[in-house]
Design a protein around this motif. Sequence first.
Motif, mmCIF file in Angstrom:
data_model
loop_
_atom_site.group_PDB
_atom_site.id
_atom_site.type_symbol
_atom_site.label_atom_id
_atom_site.label_comp_id
_atom_site.label_asym_id
_atom_site.label_seq_id
_atom_site.Cartn_x
_atom_site.Cartn_y
_atom_site.Cartn_z
ATOM 1 N N ALA A 1 0.817 -1.210 0.000
ATOM 2 C CA ALA A 1 0.000 0.000 0.000
ATOM 3 C C ALA A 1 0.849 1.257 0.000
ATOM 4 C CB ALA A 1 -0.927 0.014 1.205
ATOM 5 N N ALA A 2 2.167 1.087 -0.019
ATOM 6 C CA ALA A 2 3.053 2.266 0.043
ATOM 7 C C ALA A 2 3.056 2.970 -1.293
ATOM 8 C CB ALA A 2 4.457 1.834 0.408
ATOM 9 N N GLY A 3 2.716 4.221 -1.281
ATOM 10 C CA GLY A 3 2.756 4.997 -2.501
ATOM 11 C C GLY A 3 3.435 6.328 -2.342
ATOM 12 N N ALA A 4 3.670 6.724 -1.099
ATOM 13 C CA ALA A 4 4.271 8.039 -0.848
ATOM 14 C C ALA A 4 5.598 7.840 -0.156
ATOM 15 C CB ALA A 4 3.357 8.892 0.043
ATOM 16 N N SER A 5 6.583 8.599 -0.486
ATOM 17 C CA SER A 5 7.921 8.495 0.111
ATOM 18 C C SER A 5 7.962 9.264 1.414
ATOM 19 C CB SER A 5 8.981 9.052 -0.850
ATOM 20 O OG SER A 5 8.781 10.437 -1.025
ATOM 21 N N PHE A 6 9.029 9.040 2.186
ATOM 22 C CA PHE A 6 9.171 9.700 3.478
ATOM 23 C C PHE A 6 9.351 11.212 3.315
ATOM 24 C CE2 PHE A 6 11.571 10.747 7.362
ATOM 25 C CZ PHE A 6 10.679 10.244 8.270
ATOM 26 N N ALA A 7 9.974 11.623 2.242
ATOM 27 C CA ALA A 7 10.190 13.063 2.008
ATOM 28 C C ALA A 7 8.872 13.790 1.816
ATOM 29 C CB ALA A 7 11.079 13.259 0.780
ATOM 30 N N GLN A 8 7.923 13.149 1.139
ATOM 31 C CA GLN A 8 6.618 13.768 0.930
ATOM 32 C C GLN A 8 5.856 13.915 2.225
ATOM 33 O OE1 GLN A 8 5.205 10.936 -1.965
ATOM 34 N NE2 GLN A 8 5.612 12.312 -3.690
ATOM 35 N N LEU A 9 6.067 13.027 3.174
ATOM 36 C CA LEU A 9 5.342 13.071 4.442
ATOM 37 C C LEU A 9 5.861 14.167 5.345
ATOM 38 C CD1 LEU A 9 5.086 9.269 5.135
ATOM 39 C CD2 LEU A 9 3.260 10.805 4.432
ATOM 40 N N ILE A 10 7.142 14.444 5.341
ATOM 41 C CA ILE A 10 7.702 15.421 6.267
ATOM 42 C C ILE A 10 7.800 16.821 5.658
ATOM 43 C CG2 ILE A 10 9.115 13.641 7.341
ATOM 44 C CD1 ILE A 10 11.522 14.950 5.963
ATOM 45 N N ALA A 11 7.489 16.928 4.373
ATOM 46 C CA ALA A 11 7.669 18.215 3.714
ATOM 47 C C ALA A 11 6.354 18.961 3.545
ATOM 48 C CB ALA A 11 8.324 18.007 2.340
ATOM 49 N N ASP A 12 5.347 18.662 4.393
ATOM 50 C CA ASP A 12 4.074 19.373 4.319
ATOM 51 C C ASP A 12 4.317 20.845 4.604
ATOM 52 O OD1 ASP A 12 2.981 16.959 3.858
ATOM 53 O OD2 ASP A 12 2.312 16.664 5.951
ATOM 54 N N ASN A 13 3.912 21.673 3.665
ATOM 55 C CA ASN A 13 4.063 23.127 3.805
ATOM 56 C C ASN A 13 5.522 23.550 4.031
ATOM 57 O OD1 ASN A 13 1.240 23.372 3.667
ATOM 58 N ND2 ASN A 13 1.095 22.956 5.870
ATOM 59 N N ALA A 14 6.478 22.774 3.506
ATOM 60 C CA ALA A 14 7.903 23.076 3.722
ATOM 61 C C ALA A 14 8.470 23.861 2.548
ATOM 62 C CB ALA A 14 8.687 21.784 3.897
ATOM 63 N N GLU A 15 9.477 24.668 2.845
ATOM 64 C CA GLU A 15 10.150 25.457 1.812
ATOM 65 C C GLU A 15 11.429 24.723 1.442
ATOM 66 O OE1 GLU A 15 10.727 29.241 3.571
ATOM 67 O OE2 GLU A 15 8.596 29.684 3.688
ATOM 68 N N SER A 16 11.283 23.703 0.562
ATOM 69 C CA SER A 16 12.387 22.804 0.282
ATOM 70 C C SER A 16 13.544 23.522 -0.413
ATOM 71 C CB SER A 16 11.905 21.643 -0.588
ATOM 72 O OG SER A 16 11.317 22.114 -1.785
ATOM 73 N N GLU A 17 13.240 24.453 -1.304
ATOM 74 C CA GLU A 17 14.330 25.129 -2.007
ATOM 75 C C GLU A 17 15.164 25.987 -1.065
ATOM 76 O OE1 GLU A 17 10.589 27.481 -2.104
ATOM 77 O OE2 GLU A 17 11.170 25.438 -2.620
ATOM 78 N N THR A 18 14.536 26.522 -0.017
ATOM 79 C CA THR A 18 15.278 27.330 0.948
ATOM 80 C C THR A 18 16.190 26.460 1.793
ATOM 81 O OG1 THR A 18 13.444 28.876 1.050
ATOM 82 C CG2 THR A 18 15.056 28.985 2.825
ATOM 83 N N VAL A 19 15.659 25.255 2.213
ATOM 84 C CA VAL A 19 16.450 24.357 3.021
ATOM 85 C C VAL A 19 17.652 23.851 2.239
ATOM 86 C CG1 VAL A 19 16.397 22.167 4.258
ATOM 87 C CG2 VAL A 19 14.462 23.712 4.362
ATOM 88 N N GLY A 20 17.479 23.623 0.965
ATOM 89 C CA GLY A 20 18.564 23.085 0.173
ATOM 90 C C GLY A 20 19.731 24.027 0.029
ATOM 91 N N THR A 21 19.551 25.267 0.281
ATOM 92 C CA THR A 21 20.635 26.232 0.081
ATOM 93 C C THR A 21 21.347 26.594 1.363
ATOM 94 O OG1 THR A 21 19.037 28.019 0.320
ATOM 95 C CG2 THR A 21 19.468 27.215 -1.922
ATOM 96 N N LYS A 22 20.690 26.383 2.546
ATOM 97 C CA LYS A 22 21.344 26.762 3.792
ATOM 98 C C LYS A 22 20.771 25.943 4.945
ATOM 99 C CE LYS A 22 18.163 30.570 4.791
ATOM 100 N NZ LYS A 22 18.047 32.003 5.104
ATOM 101 N N VAL A 23 21.458 25.990 6.076
ATOM 102 C CA VAL A 23 21.024 25.320 7.290
ATOM 103 C C VAL A 23 20.360 26.349 8.186
ATOM 104 C CG1 VAL A 23 21.770 24.081 9.336
ATOM 105 C CG2 VAL A 23 22.851 23.592 7.132
ATOM 106 N N ASN A 24 19.104 26.086 8.530
ATOM 107 C CA ASN A 24 18.328 27.014 9.344
ATOM 108 C C ASN A 24 17.973 26.332 10.657
ATOM 109 O OD1 ASN A 24 16.602 28.889 10.446
ATOM 110 N ND2 ASN A 24 15.389 29.200 8.571
#
Length: 554
Positions: A15-38
């Motif tokens: 029944a797995a269809g979603a990856s772990f990254a999709q679950l923890i990235a709800d309303n996340a600013e992924s492009e900002t995280v990828g450029t720096k450590v906050n």
Amino acid sequence: MFRRFLFVFAILFFAAGASFAQLIADNAESETVGTKVNLSSPYHTTLTFFYNLEESEFHPEKAAQTLDMTDMPDADGAKLSLKLKQVFEGKGIIIRTSSVPNLPNYQDSTSGNTESLYFFDKQKIPGVFLEKKGKQWKFSAFTVSQINELHKETYPYGTAKLLNLLPQIGNDVYLGLHLWQLVGIFFLVFLVFLAHFFFTFLVDKVLVYFFKRVGYQKVGENYLLPVARITSIYLIVLFLALFMPVLQLPAEVWAWIVIILNTLKPFLITVIFYKLVNVIAVYFARLATKTESTLDDQLVPLLRKTLKAFVVVIGTLFILRDGLNLDIIPFLTGLSIGGVAIALAAQDTIKNFFGSVMIFIDKPFQVGDWITSGDIDGTVEEVGFRSTRIRTFRNSVMYVPNGKIADATLDNHGLRNYRRFYTTLTVTYDTPPQLIDQFVIGLRKIVLAHPDTRKDYFNVYFNNLSAYSQDIMFYVFFEVPTWPEELRARHEILIQIVELANTLGVRFAFPTQTLHMESFPEKQTLVPDYSNDSTYYQKKLGEFMQNQLGKKGN
């Protein structure tokens, strides 16, 4: 049951269809995280940690910056961060960043202090939390020091080595899972079927043969085999709980599997102990058959019911705590408070329960005893938790509360060593003394000859002159255990008494009235001619006494 168990897990696996990254990235600013450590808030620290450990953006050195390495400066932060992520995944903890506070000065109000802490899951991982140092939020130094221990606890018995070996099979994605995960699932299912076949053979063949050889075939098949079958399923669940975390399934699916496994373990243990109660009851039942008391035969069912209720209550608490991850302390507190109210409302029930306890301790009677007390009159059939069942001599059934029996004065006829039989034999007034004397001697011989009478104590005497009869007291005791046997002995004794009376010519008296005419014309009067000379009667008395002395001399 086992096939349904595997079917449920097969559905969860695929029944797995979603990856772990999709679950923890709800309303996340992924492009900002990828450029720096906050690390400005719990939200940004959590997002930085998990985002940089995803396969698409794998930067463990950046994730390591979220760890407070103050107490472990020489440790490899990248490996520790990866182990911490595996701990989250292995325990089935889903971190949704939308629920993490985004406040730089956040304080945990539930901890009872004013420190800047954020706990992810206080029940599953109470030692893992974020702590603010200066202006940065990091995994606390205490958390970092516990990572290795938590990792060994999550992946025990060397299963952590599989985390590095299995991905070497291949990382191609099929049906939302990596190739190594699919291979691991099929291999695990194969091992489960193999273990099921082995345990089935061991339980149904080997154990049955063993019990048959030692002479306990019925006990083994009826009581021990059900326990062994449930135990085999429990071992399979332990096997799954040990190796399934290695598969690193998607967090949302694995979280449900963890709940199922954690619920199954205490549930199956509860079932095992529930069935073991039957084995214990059989053992105590055999011990009860070796005792003379019949009351302990009734104690065994009560013991079985009590133990089963205790197992169910304790098992339910463990299922709520370990399976459903509920805090049972408030529940127990509420139960104790509610218990007081229930106790007040159920005083009679509690009184009857303790009455049953006192009956089993004092043993005032046994099953089969004839007891009397007020309106209570009958034979004890069963002693229960609340009441005692008594069969009356009208063949009706009385249910008497045990509290009433414990407070009552009981007359237990079943504890009698002897059963008394007392009656009066009345003979007519025309029976001569010599015949009465021989009749009494014959009655005593009947008592001595009967097999069920007490020989050392009985009384048979000519003891009264009543209005219409001469009375003989017949006072004997029977050595018989039950009332029907007493009736049989009475019947035999009375038959012999009647036969003796017919043989000797003794007539039994009954209430009668006779009219005597003292005088009648031309007839002799019935009134005796009494002498007025006192010496006449003194002479008669002397003759009587001499005759009596002569009888004693002979």
